[in-house]
Write a protein that holds these residues in place. Structure first.
Motif, short mmCIF file in Angstrom:
data_model
loop_
_atom_site.label_atom_id
_atom_site.label_comp_id
_atom_site.label_asym_id
_atom_site.label_seq_id
_atom_site.Cartn_x
_atom_site.Cartn_y
_atom_site.Cartn_z
N THR A 78 -20.44 48.35 42.89
CA THR A 78 -20.37 47.06 43.58
C THR A 78 -19.06 46.84 44.34
O THR A 78 -19.04 46.13 45.32
CB THR A 78 -20.59 45.89 42.60
OG1 THR A 78 -19.63 45.98 41.55
CG2 THR A 78 -21.99 45.93 42.01
N ASP A 79 -17.98 47.47 43.88
CA ASP A 79 -16.70 47.28 44.57
C ASP A 79 -16.39 48.42 45.55
O ASP A 79 -15.31 48.48 46.12
CB ASP A 79 -15.56 47.09 43.57
CG ASP A 79 -15.43 48.24 42.57
OD1 ASP A 79 -16.19 49.24 42.67
OD2 ASP A 79 -14.57 48.15 41.67
N ARG A 80 -17.33 49.33 45.73
CA ARG A 80 -17.24 50.43 46.70
C ARG A 80 -16.01 51.32 46.53
O ARG A 80 -15.38 51.72 47.50
CB ARG A 80 -17.31 49.90 48.14
CG ARG A 80 -18.56 49.12 48.43
CD ARG A 80 -19.77 50.03 48.41
NE ARG A 80 -21.01 49.28 48.52
CZ ARG A 80 -22.07 49.49 47.74
NH1 ARG A 80 -22.03 50.38 46.78
NH2 ARG A 80 -23.17 48.80 47.91
N THR A 81 -15.69 51.65 45.28
CA THR A 81 -14.56 52.54 45.00
C THR A 81 -14.99 54.00 44.87
O THR A 81 -14.15 54.88 44.79
CB THR A 81 -13.86 52.14 43.68
OG1 THR A 81 -14.81 52.24 42.61
CG2 THR A 81 -13.29 50.74 43.76
N GLY A 82 -16.31 54.25 44.82
CA GLY A 82 -16.80 55.60 44.61
C GLY A 82 -16.95 55.92 43.13
O GLY A 82 -17.33 57.04 42.76
N THR A 83 -16.66 54.94 42.28
CA THR A 83 -16.79 55.10 40.83
C THR A 83 -17.43 53.83 40.27
O THR A 83 -17.50 52.81 40.95
CB THR A 83 -15.42 55.33 40.16
OG1 THR A 83 -14.59 54.19 40.42
CG2 THR A 83 -14.75 56.60 40.66
N ILE A 84 -17.83 53.90 39.00
CA ILE A 84 -18.38 52.73 38.35
C ILE A 84 -17.65 52.48 37.03
O ILE A 84 -17.29 53.41 36.33
CB ILE A 84 -19.90 52.83 38.10
CG1 ILE A 84 -20.26 54.07 37.29
CG2 ILE A 84 -20.65 52.80 39.42
CD1 ILE A 84 -21.72 54.14 36.87
N GLY A 85 -17.45 51.20 36.73
CA GLY A 85 -16.86 50.80 35.46
C GLY A 85 -17.95 50.62 34.42
O GLY A 85 -19.13 50.86 34.66
N ILE A 86 -17.57 50.13 33.27
CA ILE A 86 -18.52 50.05 32.15
C ILE A 86 -19.67 49.08 32.40
O ILE A 86 -20.80 49.34 32.02
CB ILE A 86 -17.80 49.76 30.82
CG1 ILE A 86 -18.77 50.00 29.67
CG2 ILE A 86 -17.21 48.36 30.82
CD1 ILE A 86 -18.12 50.25 28.34
#
Length: 186
Positions: free
Chosen positions: A68-76
């Motif tokens: 959702t924040d378009r960082t290329g990764t996902i949080g928990i």
């Protein structure tokens, strides 16, 4: 039936509580302990029915859907949504993998799409399998199935936006076609 697009917001603005199972999986997948999961970490954690890791295409697609924040990764919190999404697709896949081979063959795939509301020709189903199974053109693994279903869902939604009269036909310019194709493949 096909899965809903990932949820971009939370009811009441608060993410749901993280289940202990998801927390454990997240910690196991987050190899670099960054608190974020990359597509490479996700790929290292996911194995399909043939004992192979999910494809880079599948992992990148799934990460991008929940990032959702378009960082290329996902949080928990995003991982919990992805975890639930993957489990939904696994359920659908297992329902059609009647011989429990870990892959879906042409008749199983045709039935799956028919029950999802798609009336694809035999040639198109063969094309989808050949496109996904570059080795022997006979079966589709769970990660290939997920990618195909997501892509078909995206193209269907884009088609419906242009098919205002619900005729099952659209007329688009070449640039419109390219825009649809590029938007649906990311």
């Amino acid at each position: 039936m096909y899965m809903n697009q990932p949820y971009s917001g939370y009811p009441g603005g608060q993410p749901p509580a993280i289940s202990p199972d998801v927390q454990g999986w997240f910690q196991a997948v987050d190899k670099d302990r960054s608190g974020q999961i990359s597509w490479e970490e996700l790929q290292a954690a996911l194995i399909n029915g043939q004992g192979e890791h999910f494809s880079p295409t599948a992992c990148k697609l799934m990460i991008s859907m929940f990032d959702t924040d378009r960082t290329g990764t996902i949080g928990i919190n995003e991982f919990q949504l992805l975890y639930n999404y993957i489990n939904q697709w696994l359920g659908v896949f297992k329902n059609y993998d009647r011989d429990q081979s870990g892959s879906i063959e042409e008749p199983e795939l045709a039935q799956a799409f028919q029950q999802m509301g798609f009336r694809f020709s035999e040639d198109f189903v063969k094309f989808l399998i050949a496109k996904s199974d570059l080795k022997n053109h006979q079966k589709m693994s769970v990660d290939q199935f997920i990618v195909a279903c997501i892509q078909i869902q995206r193209f269907t939604e884009a088609f419906r936006e242009k098919d205002k009269e619900l005729k099952g036909e659209i007329t688009v310019t070449f640039e419109e076609f390219l825009g649809i194709a590029l938007n649906c493949s990311t």
